[in-house]
Design a protein around this motif. Structure first.
Motif, PDB file in Angstrom:
ATOM      1  N   ILE A 160       0.839  -1.201   0.000  1.00 34.85           N
ATOM      2  CA  ILE A 160       0.000   0.000   0.000  1.00 34.85           C
ATOM      3  C   ILE A 160       0.872   1.248   0.000  1.00 34.85           C
ATOM      4  CG2 ILE A 160      -1.694   1.358   1.318  1.00 34.85           C
ATOM      5  CD1 ILE A 160      -2.846  -1.289   2.343  1.00 34.85           C
ATOM      6  N   ASP A 161       1.924   1.218   0.815  1.00 33.39           N
ATOM      7  CA  ASP A 161       2.856   2.350   0.863  1.00 33.39           C
ATOM      8  C   ASP A 161       3.476   2.605  -0.505  1.00 33.39           C
ATOM      9  OD1 ASP A 161       4.628   4.255   2.476  1.00 33.39           O
ATOM     10  OD2 ASP A 161       6.120   2.950   1.567  1.00 33.39           O
ATOM     11  N   LYS A 162       3.827   1.528  -1.209  1.00 29.39           N
ATOM     12  CA  LYS A 162       4.443   1.660  -2.528  1.00 29.39           C
ATOM     13  C   LYS A 162       3.441   2.138  -3.574  1.00 29.39           C
ATOM     14  CE  LYS A 162       6.891  -1.020  -6.053  1.00 29.39           C
ATOM     15  NZ  LYS A 162       7.424  -2.380  -6.414  1.00 29.39           N
ATOM     16  N   VAL A 163       2.271   1.510  -3.613  1.00 29.56           N
ATOM     17  CA  VAL A 163       1.264   1.830  -4.631  1.00 29.56           C
ATOM     18  C   VAL A 163       0.759   3.264  -4.487  1.00 29.56           C
ATOM     19  CG1 VAL A 163      -1.079   1.297  -5.422  1.00 29.56           C
ATOM     20  CG2 VAL A 163       0.539  -0.560  -4.975  1.00 29.56           C
ATOM     21  N   LEU A 164       0.526   3.680  -3.243  1.00 26.72           N
ATOM     22  CA  LEU A 164       0.004   5.022  -3.006  1.00 26.72           C
ATOM     23  C   LEU A 164       1.105   6.059  -2.829  1.00 26.72           C
ATOM     24  CD1 LEU A 164      -2.981   4.278  -0.575  1.00 26.72           C
ATOM     25  CD2 LEU A 164      -2.950   4.319  -3.075  1.00 26.72           C
ATOM     26  N   ASP A 165       2.352   5.616  -2.894  1.00 25.59           N
ATOM     27  CA  ASP A 165       3.513   6.513  -2.780  1.00 25.59           C
ATOM     28  C   ASP A 165       3.425   7.361  -1.504  1.00 25.59           C
ATOM     29  OD1 ASP A 165       5.931   7.637  -3.543  1.00 25.59           O
ATOM     30  OD2 ASP A 165       5.008   9.212  -4.750  1.00 25.59           O
ATOM     31  N   ALA A 222      -0.346   5.389  11.174  1.00 27.75           N
ATOM     32  CA  ALA A 222      -1.607   4.915  11.740  1.00 27.75           C
ATOM     33  C   ALA A 222      -2.610   4.578  10.647  1.00 27.75           C
ATOM     34  CB  ALA A 222      -2.183   5.970  12.691  1.00 27.75           C
ATOM     35  N   GLY A 223      -2.723   5.445   9.651  1.00 28.77           N
ATOM     36  CA  GLY A 223      -3.643   5.191   8.551  1.00 28.77           C
ATOM     37  C   GLY A 223      -3.231   3.985   7.731  1.00 28.77           C
ATOM     38  N   LEU A 224      -1.929   3.820   7.539  1.00 32.76           N
ATOM     39  CA  LEU A 224      -1.409   2.690   6.771  1.00 32.76           C
ATOM     40  C   LEU A 224      -1.655   1.373   7.498  1.00 32.76           C
ATOM     41  CD1 LEU A 224       0.178   1.556   4.380  1.00 32.76           C
ATOM     42  CD2 LEU A 224       2.294   2.133   5.587  1.00 32.76           C
ATOM     43  N   LEU A 225      -1.366   1.313   8.790  1.00 31.30           N
ATOM     44  CA  LEU A 225      -1.595   0.097   9.573  1.00 31.30           C
ATOM     45  C   LEU A 225      -3.075  -0.247   9.612  1.00 31.30           C
ATOM     46  CD1 LEU A 225      -0.690  -2.189  11.448  1.00 31.30           C
ATOM     47  CD2 LEU A 225      -0.771  -0.560  13.359  1.00 31.30           C
ATOM     48  N   LEU A 248     -17.291  -1.599  11.134  1.00 29.90           N
ATOM     49  CA  LEU A 248     -16.041  -1.409  10.411  1.00 29.90           C
ATOM     50  C   LEU A 248     -16.176  -0.280   9.395  1.00 29.90           C
ATOM     51  CD1 LEU A 248     -13.207  -2.107   9.416  1.00 29.90           C
ATOM     52  CD2 LEU A 248     -14.221  -3.904   8.002  1.00 29.90           C
ATOM     53  N   LYS A 249     -15.300   0.698   9.500  1.00 27.62           N
ATOM     54  CA  LYS A 249     -15.280   1.812   8.553  1.00 27.62           C
ATOM     55  C   LYS A 249     -13.924   1.803   7.839  1.00 27.62           C
ATOM     56  CE  LYS A 249     -19.238   2.929  10.231  1.00 27.62           C
ATOM     57  NZ  LYS A 249     -20.447   2.471   9.507  1.00 27.62           N
ATOM     58  N   TYR A 250     -13.962   1.815   6.525  1.00 22.80           N
ATOM     59  CA  TYR A 250     -12.733   1.809   5.737  1.00 22.80           C
ATOM     60  C   TYR A 250     -12.176   3.222   5.627  1.00 22.80           C
ATOM     61  CZ  TYR A 250     -14.364  -2.834   4.477  1.00 22.80           C
ATOM     62  OH  TYR A 250     -14.797  -4.130   4.528  1.00 22.80           O
ATOM     63  N   ASN A 251     -10.857   3.344   5.754  1.00 23.41           N
ATOM     64  CA  ASN A 251     -10.257   4.681   5.666  1.00 23.41           C
ATOM     65  C   ASN A 251      -9.852   5.005   4.229  1.00 23.41           C
ATOM     66  OD1 ASN A 251      -7.849   3.303   5.255  1.00 23.41           O
ATOM     67  ND2 ASN A 251      -6.783   4.198   6.999  1.00 23.41           N
ATOM     68  N   VAL A 252      -9.315   6.181   4.042  1.00 27.72           N
ATOM     69  CA  VAL A 252      -9.016   6.660   2.692  1.00 27.72           C
ATOM     70  C   VAL A 252      -7.960   5.809   2.005  1.00 27.72           C
ATOM     71  CG1 VAL A 252      -7.303   8.340   3.527  1.00 27.72           C
ATOM     72  CG2 VAL A 252      -8.436   8.713   1.322  1.00 27.72           C
ATOM     73  N   PHE A 253      -6.958   5.337   2.734  1.00 26.92           N
ATOM     74  CA  PHE A 253      -5.923   4.504   2.136  1.00 26.92           C
ATOM     75  C   PHE A 253      -6.522   3.191   1.613  1.00 26.92           C
ATOM     76  CE2 PHE A 253      -2.311   6.404   4.950  1.00 26.92           C
ATOM     77  CZ  PHE A 253      -2.323   7.549   4.170  1.00 26.92           C
ATOM     78  N   TYR A 254      -7.403   2.596   2.401  1.00 25.24           N
ATOM     79  CA  TYR A 254      -8.048   1.335   2.007  1.00 25.24           C
ATOM     80  C   TYR A 254      -8.874   1.541   0.743  1.00 25.24           C
ATOM     81  CZ  TYR A 254     -10.457  -3.161   2.553  1.00 25.24           C
ATOM     82  OH  TYR A 254     -10.938  -4.436   2.355  1.00 25.24           O
ATOM     83  N   LYS A 255      -9.656   2.610   0.713  1.00 26.79           N
ATOM     84  CA  LYS A 255     -10.519   2.885  -0.441  1.00 26.79           C
ATOM     85  C   LYS A 255      -9.699   3.167  -1.696  1.00 26.79           C
ATOM     86  CE  LYS A 255     -14.274   4.736   2.403  1.00 26.79           C
ATOM     87  NZ  LYS A 255     -15.023   5.963   2.801  1.00 26.79           N
TER      88      LYS A 255
END
Length: 203
Positions: A38-43, A122-125, A166-173
């Motif tokens: 996720i860190d790589k894809v979303l830079d 925190a958002g990434l985890l 469960l609420k998905y955050n912006v990184f997940y979406k």
């Protein structure tokens, strides 16, 4: 001791394996790999050593108390760092700011928490800790925690439905796409005990 994948895995694996199957070493490794991707894809540019430690420490104390494991795991980090005789070879290498960031991410990673983090470590985890939007994976992981199909159905409806906690955050979406998330909402809405049994039978 350097903060490397092999060293961190070796140091924490025995305690992690005390957890239930839904929070075992396989889960922790999967969270780590997903965080990296996720860190790589979303830079996002999140510190690699922080990703590694967050993944391996976020469920560390789940075997002690599942409901309070976020707090217990976060407290492990801060208590160890501030202690004069910190025996954790990795936490003692962090700065105070890094300890605060790491502890905060661990506290906020649980789906049933009061806050949905949307940035930084925190958002990434938080995003990586959630199951990918695939019904089979969600069902099987829930079944690992409780192998009663009726209980699994109740849990999935309460957690993963559109009205669930469960609420998905912006990184997940951003990573998975809202179309895939909406599809799982529909599948959960139509899920039955028989469908859960079939997933267990054929997957």
């Amino acid at each position: 001791m350097k903060i490397t994948y092999d060293n961190v895995l070796s140091h924490y694996k025995d305690e992690i394996e005390l957890n239930d199957l839904a929070h075992d070493l396989n889960h922790v490794i999967n969270v780590y790999l997903k965080m990296v991707d996720i860190d790589k894809v979303l830079d996002l540019g999140v510190d690699k050593k922080m990703i590694l430690l967050a993944a391996f420490l976020h469920d560390l104390k789940c075997h002690v108390d599942r409901k309070k494991h976020c707090l217990l795991s976060a407290n492990y980090v801060t208590d160890c760092w501030y202690a004069k005789d910190c025996k954790d070879p990795f936490i003692q290498q962090l700065t105070e700011k890094e300890v605060i960031v790491l502890s905060d991410a661990i506290i906020k990673h649980r789906a049933s928490g009061n806050e949905v983090p949307g940035s930084g470590l925190a958002g990434l985890l938080y995003a990586a800790d959630k199951d990918s939007p695939m019904l089979e994976k969600i069902v099987l992981r829930s079944y690992e925690y409780d192998n009663n199909c009726e209980h699994v159905l109740k849990h999935l409806k309460e957690k993963f439905s559109k009205e669930g906690y469960l609420k998905y955050n912006v990184f997940y979406k951003m990573y998975y796409g809202t179309t895939n998330i909406d599809r799982v909402y529909d599948e959960i809405n139509n899920l039955t005990v028989e469908k859960i049994k079939n997933i267990k039978k054929f997957v």
